[in-house]
Design an enzyme around this catalytic site. Structure first.
Site, PDB file in Angstrom:
ATOM      1  N   ARG A  42       0.818  -1.212   0.000  1.00  0.00           N
ATOM      2  CA  ARG A  42       0.000   0.000   0.000  1.00  0.00           C
ATOM      3  C   ARG A  42       0.855   1.267   0.000  1.00  0.00           C
ATOM      4  O   ARG A  42       0.496   2.267  -0.639  1.00  0.00           O
ATOM      5  CB  ARG A  42      -0.918  -0.014   1.217  1.00  0.00           C
ATOM      6  CG  ARG A  42      -1.918   1.139   1.274  1.00  0.00           C
ATOM      7  CD  ARG A  42      -2.984   0.852   2.326  1.00  0.00           C
ATOM      8  NE  ARG A  42      -3.994   1.886   2.385  1.00  0.00           N
ATOM      9  CZ  ARG A  42      -4.130   2.734   3.426  1.00  0.00           C
ATOM     10  NH1 ARG A  42      -3.319   2.659   4.463  1.00  0.00           N
ATOM     11  NH2 ARG A  42      -5.084   3.635   3.414  1.00  0.00           N
ATOM     12  N   HIS A  46       0.327   4.296  -2.588  1.00  0.00           N
ATOM     13  CA  HIS A  46       0.064   5.674  -2.160  1.00  0.00           C
ATOM     14  C   HIS A  46       1.195   6.622  -2.553  1.00  0.00           C
ATOM     15  O   HIS A  46       0.982   7.822  -2.654  1.00  0.00           O
ATOM     16  CB  HIS A  46      -0.213   5.729  -0.656  1.00  0.00           C
ATOM     17  CG  HIS A  46      -1.588   5.279  -0.294  1.00  0.00           C
ATOM     18  ND1 HIS A  46      -2.313   5.840   0.738  1.00  0.00           N
ATOM     19  CD2 HIS A  46      -2.391   4.330  -0.826  1.00  0.00           C
ATOM     20  CE1 HIS A  46      -3.496   5.242   0.819  1.00  0.00           C
ATOM     21  NE2 HIS A  46      -3.559   4.320  -0.107  1.00  0.00           N
ATOM     22  N   ASN A  74      -3.942   8.754   4.405  1.00  0.00           N
ATOM     23  CA  ASN A  74      -2.691   8.265   4.998  1.00  0.00           C
ATOM     24  C   ASN A  74      -2.634   8.360   6.517  1.00  0.00           C
ATOM     25  O   ASN A  74      -2.039   7.512   7.189  1.00  0.00           O
ATOM     26  CB  ASN A  74      -1.497   9.049   4.423  1.00  0.00           C
ATOM     27  CG  ASN A  74      -1.338   8.857   2.926  1.00  0.00           C
ATOM     28  OD1 ASN A  74      -1.832   7.886   2.355  1.00  0.00           O
ATOM     29  ND2 ASN A  74      -0.634   9.785   2.277  1.00  0.00           N
TER      30      ASN A  74
END
Length: 298
Positions: A42, A46, A74
């Site tokens: 992830r 991101h 986040n």
């Protein structure tokens, strides 16, 4: 296309043992906590969806600098920074000033998938690290778990991905956990969900409070990279609204069916889409820098 400047052999002469070094730390981290594999996958995602794969996501806030860690998608959610720090320290000891944090993220994502039983692919290397970050881009570019199918298709299309590639990449949710706050509305208010599945989730995710309680994105095999994410969707057991949207009477249903019945097809498509994601707007040549500490610019 910027990807032409990346190469699988970027460090073959300057840091020949870099891949083995990353893999050693990564495998140890995932063996001690399987969830870490999903967290590192992830992190790369991101990073890449916010101004390209440039390690901007790793930069800490300072008094004069605002990074991306406090962005909505986040904050209190991204994790694994300590593992990246450990890898970077070892790689710097091996070959100081050579290997970028952005490349470490790309390799760690691949190694995480492999460690949890998923496909392998060749990671192209040669990205450099940004000296800037964008809180606003992190808030606007990362797809939200509340998106409908049309919004998901549009979000990924903005980054050059087809709807098919979006479905393949969504299969990353075969591993990892999500917080109560992002699936609460689905388990209390939505109808396109298996009733017993919703009830079982409500026990650990009350209608108010306990926002950070976790549930696996794939309840069947939460630490195995497999096709159960897709079979869960067929059974109305997608955890996030955005997950179930992939199988809700729309244009992507047939692809979910294909992946549910063929791990080979899913693995192949996922690997290809990951290579494409890793090629999003890398900094190459003299752009950016090679950070010494992934958390701050040199």
């Amino acid at each position: 296309m910027a990807s032409a400047q990346l190469s699988s052999t970027s460090y073959s002469s300057t840091c020949p043992n870099v891949l083995a070094t990353i893999n050693s730390v990564l495998t140890s981290a995932v063996n001690s906590e399987a969830r870490m594999g999903a967290s590192l996958l992830r992190l790369h995602f991101h990073d890449c969806f916010v101004n390209g794969c440039d390690a901007s996501v790793l930069l800490d806030d300072t008094t004069t600098f605002t990074g991306e860690k406090s962005a909505g998608p986040n904050n209190n959610s991204l994790r694994g920074f300590d593992v990246i720090d450990t890898i970077k320290t070892q790689v710097e000891n091996l070959c100081p000033g050579v290997v970028s944090c952005a490349d470490i993220l790309a390799v760690a994502a691949r190694d995480s998938v492999v460690a949890l039983g998923g496909p392998n692919w060749t990671v192209l290397l040669g990205r450099r690290d940004s000296t800037t970050a964008s809180l606003s881009a992190a808030n606007s570019n990362i797809p939200a778990p509340t998106l409908d199918l049309s919004g998901l298709i549009s979000n990924f299309s903005n980054k050059g991905f087809t709807a098919e590639e979006m479905v393949a990449l969504s299969g990353a949710h075969t591993i990892g956990q999500a917080r109560c706050t992002v699936f609460r509305t689905r388990i209390y208010n939505e109808t396109h969900i298996d009733a017993s599945f919703a009830t079982s989730l409500q026990a650990n995710c009350p209608s108010t409070g306990s926002d950070n309680n976790l549930a696996p994105l794939d309840a069947d095999t939460p630490t195995a990279f497999d096709v159960n994410y897709f079979t869960n969707l067929q059974n109305q057991k997608g955890l996030l609204h955005s997950d179930q949207q992939l199988f809700s009477g729309g244009s992507t249903d047939s692809q979910v069916n294909t992946y549910a019945s063929s791990a080979t097809t899913f693995f192949s498509d996922f690997a290809a889409a990951m290579v494409k994601m890793g090629n999003l707007s890398p900094l190459t040549g003299t752009s950016g820098e090679i950070r010494t500490d992934c958390r701050k610019v040199n």
